[in-house]
Design a protein around this motif. Sequence first.
Motif, PDB file in Angstrom:
ATOM      1  N   ILE A   7       0.794  -1.246   0.073  1.00 55.39           N
ATOM      2  CA  ILE A   7       0.130   0.176  -0.006  1.00 55.39           C
ATOM      3  C   ILE A   7       0.786   1.299   0.000  1.00 55.39           C
ATOM      4  N   ILE A   8       1.940   1.200   0.743  1.00 61.93           N
ATOM      5  CA  ILE A   8       2.818   2.492   0.881  1.00 61.93           C
ATOM      6  C   ILE A   8       3.676   2.645  -0.296  1.00 61.93           C
ATOM      7  N   GLU A   9       4.249   1.577  -0.723  1.00 60.55           N
ATOM      8  CA  GLU A   9       5.139   1.625  -1.919  1.00 60.55           C
ATOM      9  C   GLU A   9       4.396   1.742  -3.302  1.00 60.55           C
ATOM     10  N   GLY A  10       3.250   1.176  -3.332  1.00 65.44           N
ATOM     11  CA  GLY A  10       2.082   1.306  -4.443  1.00 65.44           C
ATOM     12  C   GLY A  10       1.643   3.017  -4.468  1.00 65.44           C
ATOM     13  N   THR A  11       1.263   3.372  -3.720  1.00 64.37           N
ATOM     14  CA  THR A  11       0.837   4.777  -3.357  1.00 64.37           C
ATOM     15  C   THR A  11       1.917   5.691  -3.861  1.00 64.37           C
ATOM     16  N   ILE A  22      -8.143   7.233  -2.811  1.00 62.29           N
ATOM     17  CA  ILE A  22      -7.420   5.888  -3.052  1.00 62.29           C
ATOM     18  C   ILE A  22      -8.130   4.603  -2.735  1.00 62.29           C
ATOM     19  N   TYR A  23      -8.287   3.782  -3.608  1.00 59.79           N
ATOM     20  CA  TYR A  23      -8.982   2.521  -3.332  1.00 59.79           C
ATOM     21  C   TYR A  23      -8.315   1.403  -2.908  1.00 59.79           C
ATOM     22  N   CYS A  24      -8.586   0.371  -2.224  1.00 59.06           N
ATOM     23  CA  CYS A  24      -7.999  -1.011  -2.352  1.00 59.06           C
ATOM     24  C   CYS A  24      -8.913  -1.856  -3.561  1.00 59.06           C
TER      25      CYS A  24
END
Length: 328
Positions: free
Chosen positions: A100-104, A119-121
């Motif tokens: 989640i953090i790296e992808g964001t 931002i969605y899961c």
Amino acid sequence: MQYNNLGRSGLKVSQLSYGAWVTFGTQLDVSNAKSILQCCRDNGVNFFDNAETYASGRAEEIMGQAIRELGWKRSDVVVSTKIFWGGAGPNNSGLSRKHIIEGTKASLKRLDMEYVDLIYCHRPDLETPMEETVRAMNYVIDHGWAFYWGTSEWSAQQITEAWGVARRLDLIGPIVEQPQYNLFHRHKVESDYLPLYNNYGIGLTTWSPLACGVLTGKYNKGDIPPDSRFALEGYKDDAKEALAEDVLNKVNGLKPIADELGVPLSQLALAWCAANPNVSSVITGATKESQIQENMKAVNVIPLLTPPVMEKIEAVVQSKPKGPASYR
């Protein structure tokens, strides 16, 4: 264009929005994207949807560059992205704190933006504890990389679990769900999610309002136009189910209703989705400005969907899910 609150939040999103799902990076380059996005803005659209997986990240790059070159004021638009499928590595997908953090961060770099509004899961992750995901999404918000978070294609039980974790830890829960919703795909929105609207103030940003183009009527002769979605690699198997005889018969049955209202079938289908009071925004897609212009006219069709007209539609599609049983 009307602007709705995104669920129980103060964020305003256009009733019709635009998504880069199968267009940016596959059918549209930056030049084409600029024309499409500006046409959307000219018609009142302020919400633009993306995801890390769309065209393997290229869709975010194109949208970000197009918005930058158009010179839009960032606060005038709502931009979203989705996190789940970021690559082939074992830690490059899912909803772990790491991804989640790296992808964001990676999405923001591709968009060339300091933040996304939402931002969605992108899907539920059965291999990651819900508490880890909720804490990570709150970390993203606390760092100003996103203002709100939501889910896409989660079950009502999973959203309820996320809210339970958020309330227990005094954290922010998801404010929006992004499900598929159209005249043929209704059960989640109209049955499963019913408790979520009042209990948690969940709003909806729905996708595939035209059922991958089926509800435009363009497939009704049994042919697949070369420039259509079902002509693309990866969609041909989906076409078999989507273009079943029963489905096409129902589409043909809807055509007289649209003709009676004096509107194209596509506008009737879009308006039907937008008329649901739990839908904050209907995400549309298009590769041509002319398609955008036609889609946006659907906002004028919503007032024409009177109870008698809705009853005619139901009589044709016969897809309304049964409500919760009452044993009183």
